[in-house]
Design an enzyme around this catalytic site. Sequence first.
Site, PDB file in Angstrom:
ATOM      1  N   GLY A   3       5.033   1.331   4.756  1.00  0.00           N
ATOM      2  CA  GLY A   3       6.350   1.953   4.572  1.00  0.00           C
ATOM      3  C   GLY A   3       7.355   1.078   3.832  1.00  0.00           C
ATOM      4  O   GLY A   3       8.036   1.541   2.911  1.00  0.00           O
ATOM      5  N   SER A   5       3.701  -2.154  10.407  1.00  0.00           N
ATOM      6  CA  SER A   5       5.142  -2.170  10.694  1.00  0.00           C
ATOM      7  C   SER A   5       5.832  -3.486  10.310  1.00  0.00           C
ATOM      8  O   SER A   5       6.777  -3.912  10.989  1.00  0.00           O
ATOM      9  CB  SER A   5       5.406  -1.818  12.161  1.00  0.00           C
ATOM     10  OG  SER A   5       4.974  -0.482  12.416  1.00  0.00           O
ATOM     11  N   GLU A  25      -6.716   4.504   7.984  1.00  0.00           N
ATOM     12  CA  GLU A  25      -6.492   5.923   7.686  1.00  0.00           C
ATOM     13  C   GLU A  25      -7.738   6.561   7.070  1.00  0.00           C
ATOM     14  O   GLU A  25      -7.860   7.779   7.039  1.00  0.00           O
ATOM     15  CB  GLU A  25      -5.248   6.075   6.793  1.00  0.00           C
ATOM     16  CG  GLU A  25      -3.979   5.867   7.616  1.00  0.00           C
ATOM     17  CD  GLU A  25      -2.804   5.281   6.856  1.00  0.00           C
ATOM     18  OE1 GLU A  25      -2.803   5.303   5.620  1.00  0.00           O
ATOM     19  OE2 GLU A  25      -1.886   4.778   7.538  1.00  0.00           O
ATOM     20  N   GLY A  84       2.575   2.230  10.851  1.00  0.00           N
ATOM     21  CA  GLY A  84       3.502   3.351  10.697  1.00  0.00           C
ATOM     22  C   GLY A  84       4.221   3.751  11.975  1.00  0.00           C
ATOM     23  O   GLY A  84       4.815   4.821  12.049  1.00  0.00           O
ATOM     24  N   HIS A 121      -9.446   0.977   5.109  1.00  0.00           N
ATOM     25  CA  HIS A 121      -8.152   1.181   5.765  1.00  0.00           C
ATOM     26  C   HIS A 121      -8.343   2.120   6.945  1.00  0.00           C
ATOM     27  O   HIS A 121      -9.137   3.051   6.886  1.00  0.00           O
ATOM     28  CB  HIS A 121      -7.136   1.770   4.772  1.00  0.00           C
ATOM     29  CG  HIS A 121      -5.749   1.727   5.310  1.00  0.00           C
ATOM     30  ND1 HIS A 121      -5.293   2.645   6.226  1.00  0.00           N
ATOM     31  CD2 HIS A 121      -4.737   0.853   5.106  1.00  0.00           C
ATOM     32  CE1 HIS A 121      -4.041   2.341   6.545  1.00  0.00           C
ATOM     33  NE2 HIS A 121      -3.686   1.258   5.883  1.00  0.00           N
ATOM     34  N   ASN A 136       0.877  -1.180   0.000  1.00  0.00           N
ATOM     35  CA  ASN A 136       0.000   0.000   0.000  1.00  0.00           C
ATOM     36  C   ASN A 136       0.910   1.224   0.000  1.00  0.00           C
ATOM     37  O   ASN A 136       1.492   1.564   1.022  1.00  0.00           O
ATOM     38  CB  ASN A 136      -0.893  -0.038   1.249  1.00  0.00           C
ATOM     39  CG  ASN A 136      -1.743   1.209   1.390  1.00  0.00           C
ATOM     40  OD1 ASN A 136      -1.802   2.046   0.486  1.00  0.00           O
ATOM     41  ND2 ASN A 136      -2.411   1.332   2.533  1.00  0.00           N
ATOM     42  N   TRP A 137       1.014   1.837  -1.152  1.00  0.00           N
ATOM     43  CA  TRP A 137       1.961   2.963  -1.289  1.00  0.00           C
ATOM     44  C   TRP A 137       1.421   4.240  -0.675  1.00  0.00           C
ATOM     45  O   TRP A 137       2.127   5.245  -0.613  1.00  0.00           O
ATOM     46  CB  TRP A 137       2.310   3.181  -2.771  1.00  0.00           C
ATOM     47  CG  TRP A 137       3.046   2.041  -3.418  1.00  0.00           C
ATOM     48  CD1 TRP A 137       3.463   0.875  -2.816  1.00  0.00           C
ATOM     49  CD2 TRP A 137       3.456   1.941  -4.796  1.00  0.00           C
ATOM     50  NE1 TRP A 137       4.096   0.059  -3.721  1.00  0.00           N
ATOM     51  CE2 TRP A 137       4.114   0.689  -4.948  1.00  0.00           C
ATOM     52  CE3 TRP A 137       3.333   2.762  -5.893  1.00  0.00           C
ATOM     53  CZ2 TRP A 137       4.646   0.271  -6.167  1.00  0.00           C
ATOM     54  CZ3 TRP A 137       3.858   2.348  -7.119  1.00  0.00           C
ATOM     55  CH2 TRP A 137       4.508   1.114  -7.238  1.00  0.00           C
ATOM     56  N   LYS A 138       0.158   4.233  -0.280  1.00  0.00           N
ATOM     57  CA  LYS A 138      -0.481   5.410   0.332  1.00  0.00           C
ATOM     58  C   LYS A 138      -0.272   6.644  -0.559  1.00  0.00           C
ATOM     59  O   LYS A 138      -0.254   6.506  -1.782  1.00  0.00           O
ATOM     60  CB  LYS A 138       0.028   5.592   1.767  1.00  0.00           C
ATOM     61  CG  LYS A 138      -0.157   4.302   2.590  1.00  0.00           C
ATOM     62  CD  LYS A 138       0.053   4.454   4.063  1.00  0.00           C
ATOM     63  CE  LYS A 138      -0.169   3.111   4.751  1.00  0.00           C
ATOM     64  NZ  LYS A 138      -0.033   3.165   6.199  1.00  0.00           N
ATOM     65  N   GLU A 171      -5.096  -5.107  10.601  1.00  0.00           N
ATOM     66  CA  GLU A 171      -4.111  -4.052  10.795  1.00  0.00           C
ATOM     67  C   GLU A 171      -4.412  -3.323  12.104  1.00  0.00           C
ATOM     68  O   GLU A 171      -5.251  -2.410  12.128  1.00  0.00           O
ATOM     69  CB  GLU A 171      -4.156  -3.045   9.635  1.00  0.00           C
ATOM     70  CG  GLU A 171      -3.814  -3.642   8.291  1.00  0.00           C
ATOM     71  CD  GLU A 171      -3.279  -2.580   7.327  1.00  0.00           C
ATOM     72  OE1 GLU A 171      -2.136  -2.734   6.886  1.00  0.00           O
ATOM     73  OE2 GLU A 171      -3.993  -1.607   7.045  1.00  0.00           O
TER      74      GLU A 171
END
Length: 250
Positions: free
Chosen positions: A233, A211, A95, A171, A93, A9-11, A165
Amino acid sequence: MRPRIVAGNWKMNTTRETARQLAQEVAQGATAGVTVVVCPPYPYLEAVGTVLKGSSVALGAQDCHYQEKGAYTGSVSPAMLADMCCAYVLVGHSERRHGLQEGEGLLQFKVAAAIKAGLTAVLCVGETLEEREAKRIEQVLARHVSSGLAALSADKMGRLVIAYEPVWAIGTGKVATPEQAQEAHAFIRGHLRTIVGHAVADATPILYGGSVTGDNAANLFAQPDIDGGLIGGASLKPTDFLKIVAAAKR
Ligand code: 13P
């Protein structure tokens, strides 16, 4: 046997050029026997899709709308993603759940719409630190899973992946221990059995995210109910990401 899946997931990262380069390196280094997915930002789907053409790496998106089309400014429909050769889409997600207040009532329609359009939906679930400390993990996971599946018939479950998650691990560098992750995954699978039955629940891939690095992936993926990872990440660093992919091979 459940498939092994590692999704990046490159966000909201990369440029068109760095996205292309990253996709190229992932495509060249992918490991046979592991389904590899990359989820670039919307504007780079086409450029990345072109790089991935002919490779074993699948294209995914980070979100979708629940309607097929219409007056929804700024939104992207699952049909558009399928048209861009996406095979996967993330739904729910944290976020978006927490950062953008996307509610459970909405997510079930996104899951159903994504699958109807021919995509595989990756439903993200997971508790916050506060919920963990209040010993409400199972309650939260049961709610996320039940509500996410509410608009889905059992015959569509072959196109569903769940990603556990924990919000506190995303993160932060605070990865769940393999035991903590396995406990949550086993609970999710048990809960799925009560909704869709044993056979379907036992065939549904459940990924861990939060992570994950090239160094901790193997121990996580060795757990019986962990079928791969959803990587943030580390998915931006090709060497690290490919090490995670290699760790997912049975
Ligand atoms: P990190 O791997 O950066 O913790 O992010 C996980 C994630 O949110 C993947 O969707």
